[in-house]
Motif scaffolding. Structure first.
Motif, PDB file in Angstrom:
ATOM      1  N   UNK A 126      52.418  74.368  29.896  1.00  0.00           N
ATOM      2  CA  UNK A 126      51.276  73.633  29.356  1.00  0.00           C
ATOM      3  C   UNK A 126      50.182  73.554  30.407  1.00  0.00           C
ATOM      4  N   UNK A 127      48.989  73.964  30.027  1.00  0.00           N
ATOM      5  CA  UNK A 127      47.815  73.892  30.894  1.00  0.00           C
ATOM      6  C   UNK A 127      46.928  72.739  30.422  1.00  0.00           C
ATOM      7  N   UNK A 128      46.606  71.860  31.342  1.00  0.00           N
ATOM      8  CA  UNK A 128      45.699  70.751  31.056  1.00  0.00           C
ATOM      9  C   UNK A 128      44.409  71.008  31.831  1.00  0.00           C
ATOM     10  N   UNK A 129      43.366  71.316  31.100  1.00  0.00           N
ATOM     11  CA  UNK A 129      42.070  71.558  31.741  1.00  0.00           C
ATOM     12  C   UNK A 129      41.286  70.255  31.733  1.00  0.00           C
ATOM     13  N   UNK A 130      41.184  69.667  32.914  1.00  0.00           N
ATOM     14  CA  UNK A 130      40.589  68.355  33.070  1.00  0.00           C
ATOM     15  C   UNK A 130      41.528  67.476  33.869  1.00  0.00           C
ATOM     16  N   UNK A 131      41.040  66.921  34.964  1.00  0.00           N
ATOM     17  CA  UNK A 131      41.887  66.121  35.854  1.00  0.00           C
ATOM     18  C   UNK A 131      41.426  64.671  35.903  1.00  0.00           C
ATOM     19  N   UNK A 132      40.826  64.206  34.812  1.00  0.00           N
ATOM     20  CA  UNK A 132      40.410  62.816  34.751  1.00  0.00           C
ATOM     21  C   UNK A 132      41.604  61.881  34.612  1.00  0.00           C
ATOM     22  N   UNK A 169      44.223  73.015  22.176  1.00  0.00           N
ATOM     23  CA  UNK A 169      43.642  71.772  21.711  1.00  0.00           C
ATOM     24  C   UNK A 169      42.390  71.424  22.488  1.00  0.00           C
ATOM     25  N   UNK A 170      41.432  70.828  21.806  1.00  0.00           N
ATOM     26  CA  UNK A 170      40.182  70.401  22.438  1.00  0.00           C
ATOM     27  C   UNK A 170      39.988  68.919  22.149  1.00  0.00           C
ATOM     28  N   UNK A 171      39.791  68.152  23.197  1.00  0.00           N
ATOM     29  CA  UNK A 171      39.562  66.722  23.043  1.00  0.00           C
ATOM     30  C   UNK A 171      38.062  66.466  22.984  1.00  0.00           C
ATOM     31  N   UNK A 172      37.655  65.629  22.057  1.00  0.00           N
ATOM     32  CA  UNK A 172      36.240  65.300  21.946  1.00  0.00           C
ATOM     33  C   UNK A 172      35.787  65.274  20.507  1.00  0.00           C
ATOM     34  N   UNK A 173      34.574  64.767  20.266  1.00  0.00           N
ATOM     35  CA  UNK A 173      34.038  64.674  18.898  1.00  0.00           C
ATOM     36  C   UNK A 173      33.908  66.055  18.245  1.00  0.00           C
ATOM     37  N   UNK A 174      34.070  66.102  16.932  1.00  0.00           N
ATOM     38  CA  UNK A 174      33.979  67.375  16.217  1.00  0.00           C
ATOM     39  C   UNK A 174      32.603  68.023  16.371  1.00  0.00           C
ATOM     40  N   UNK A 220      40.091  67.540  16.547  1.00  0.00           N
ATOM     41  CA  UNK A 220      40.438  67.095  17.900  1.00  0.00           C
ATOM     42  C   UNK A 220      41.935  67.204  18.139  1.00  0.00           C
ATOM     43  N   UNK A 221      42.313  67.406  19.396  1.00  0.00           N
ATOM     44  CA  UNK A 221      43.717  67.601  19.739  1.00  0.00           C
ATOM     45  C   UNK A 221      44.528  66.349  19.426  1.00  0.00           C
ATOM     46  N   UNK A 222      45.744  66.554  18.966  1.00  0.00           N
ATOM     47  CA  UNK A 222      46.664  65.444  18.759  1.00  0.00           C
ATOM     48  C   UNK A 222      46.849  65.061  17.307  1.00  0.00           C
ATOM     49  N   UNK A 223      48.005  64.484  17.007  1.00  0.00           N
ATOM     50  CA  UNK A 223      48.287  63.960  15.675  1.00  0.00           C
ATOM     51  C   UNK A 223      47.626  62.602  15.500  1.00  0.00           C
ATOM     52  N   UNK A 224      47.336  62.257  14.278  1.00  0.00           N
ATOM     53  CA  UNK A 224      46.696  60.975  13.990  1.00  0.00           C
ATOM     54  C   UNK A 224      47.754  59.874  13.958  1.00  0.00           C
ATOM     55  N   UNK A 225      48.162  59.428  15.155  1.00  0.00           N
ATOM     56  CA  UNK A 225      49.204  58.420  15.264  1.00  0.00           C
ATOM     57  C   UNK A 225      48.644  57.012  15.383  1.00  0.00           C
ATOM     58  N   UNK A 278      45.251  72.453  26.722  1.00  0.00           N
ATOM     59  CA  UNK A 278      44.452  71.340  26.216  1.00  0.00           C
ATOM     60  C   UNK A 278      43.193  71.257  27.070  1.00  0.00           C
ATOM     61  N   UNK A 279      42.038  71.264  26.427  1.00  0.00           N
ATOM     62  CA  UNK A 279      40.761  71.158  27.128  1.00  0.00           C
ATOM     63  C   UNK A 279      40.278  69.718  27.017  1.00  0.00           C
ATOM     64  N   UNK A 280      40.216  69.028  28.161  1.00  0.00           N
ATOM     65  CA  UNK A 280      39.826  67.625  28.164  1.00  0.00           C
ATOM     66  C   UNK A 280      39.075  67.277  29.459  1.00  0.00           C
TER      67      UNK A 280
END
Length: 344
Positions: A182-188, A269-274, A302-307, A244-246
């Motif tokens: 798994x690659x996580x792009x973004x180290x926030x 997956x891309x995190x952020x507004x559509x 957006x990345x992730x299930x609607x939990x 995942x791009x975040x």
């Protein structure tokens, strides 16, 4: 499990490996799962929902005193004792117990798959004489072998484990796949719980960011951390990996997405507004010469299930849940509405 194996070898302790090689009816763990037991009393790994581990740990040494042993445990109701035997799931689990060179070979195979990320196929005899017969990786020489079996090619080609019954013998052929990368792009800060959760599933985690003050190993102790050169991206991500791009940086995302879309990882997956993602896709599609609709079909956005939940930990859970569903080839659904439960 690998850490315990190496520690036991360093201390001069014997090891025994218990491998699930057959299941009839319902069971919590499936064929190919294993547990390591040391002569010093330590163990790692699970072969049931917690019902068998202690019992097998106690009996393993005398059961294998004269060689490999094949043992079956069931959880069907005993009318005489009014107790459940074994698992509590209403099925039978068959275990292969081994120590000595065969146990070490099984652990070497695990290390090859987990650490070197090379698929491995193991061939076990279940009848007439139980034991490990053949162990081969996809890219390395055989390191424990007596015979090459036709089923090995099938296991590599179809990436699955199965049992083969032939006149006079019965074999269990196990395909040991590398854990997902798994690659996580973004180290926030919001990437930190995602990296921890992915690592807890034994996935290989890489965190990458163009900002060196964020891409630091001490912030992500369970992951490999890279500082990206955004002027000349050289990503080693593979099509079978997940990403995942975040970054929350439009400039970074607009450079990353074309590179990732061209690789087409199994999960992107891309995190952020559509609206923001749509703009990124327009630029990426134009750069790659692809239709925007084609690019969108490659994304989870957006990345992730609607939990529900908006905290970094809740978002991380939703993303990991979606990736796990994707890795398993299953549509996410409530277990109570599914024919498949944990014990099947």
């Amino acid at each position: 499990m690998l850490a315990l194996w190496r520690a036991a070898k360093a201390r001069g302790e014997d090891i025994c490996v218990a491998t699930v090689v057959g299941v009839s009816g319902s069971a919590y763990r499936k064929p190919g799962t294993r547990m390591l037991i040391t002569s010093g009393g330590s163990r790692s790994g699970t072969i049931s929902g917690g019902c068998l581990e202690s019992e097998v740990g106690k009996r393993a040494w005398w059961l294998t005193s004269h060689g490999a042993a094949l043992e079956s445990y069931n959880s069907f109701f005993d009318e005489d004792t009014q107790t459940m035997q074994g698992l509590g799931c209403g099925g039978t689990v068959t275990l292969l117990l081994e120590r000595g060179p065969a146990a070490d070979a099984a652990m070497l195979a695990l290390a090859c798959a987990v650490e070197l990320r090379n698929p491995v196929v193991l061939v076990y005899s279940l009848h007439p004489s139980p034991g490990l017969l053949h162990c081969e990786s996809a890219t390395h020489d055989v390191f424990f072998s007596t015979e090459y079996f036709r089923g090995v090619e099938t296991a590599f080609a179809e990436r699955r484990s199965f049992t083969v019954e032939e006149p006079g013998r019965k074999l269990f052929i196990e395909y040991l796949a590398p854990p997902p990368a798994v690659w996580i792009f973004g180290a926030g800060d919001d990437a930190m719980p995602l990296a921890e959760l992915a690592n807890s599933l034994d996935w290989h985690v890489t965190v990458a960011d163009g900002r060196s003050h964020l891409a630091r190993a001490e912030r992500f102790p369970s992951a490999r951390v890279l500082t990206l050169d955004l002027t000349q991206l050289d990503l080693t991500i593979k099509p079978e990996d997940a990403a995942v791009v975040m970054t929350h940086s439009y400039e970074q995302d607009r450079r990353l997405l074309p590179a990732l879309l061209s690789v087409a990882p199994r999960y992107l997956g891309v995190l952020g507004p559509r609206k923001r993602t749509a703009q990124l896709i327009r630029e990426a599609a134009a750069k790659l010469g692809l239709a925007e609709a084609d690019c969108m079909t490659r994304l989870h956005s957006p990345a992730g299930l609607n939990l529900g939940g908006a905290s970094p930990a809740a978002v991380a859970l939703s993303i990991v849940a979606e990736m796990q569903s994707h890795f398993a080839g299953r549509a996410a659904a409530f277990s109570r509405n599914s024919a498949e439960a944990i014990c099947v």
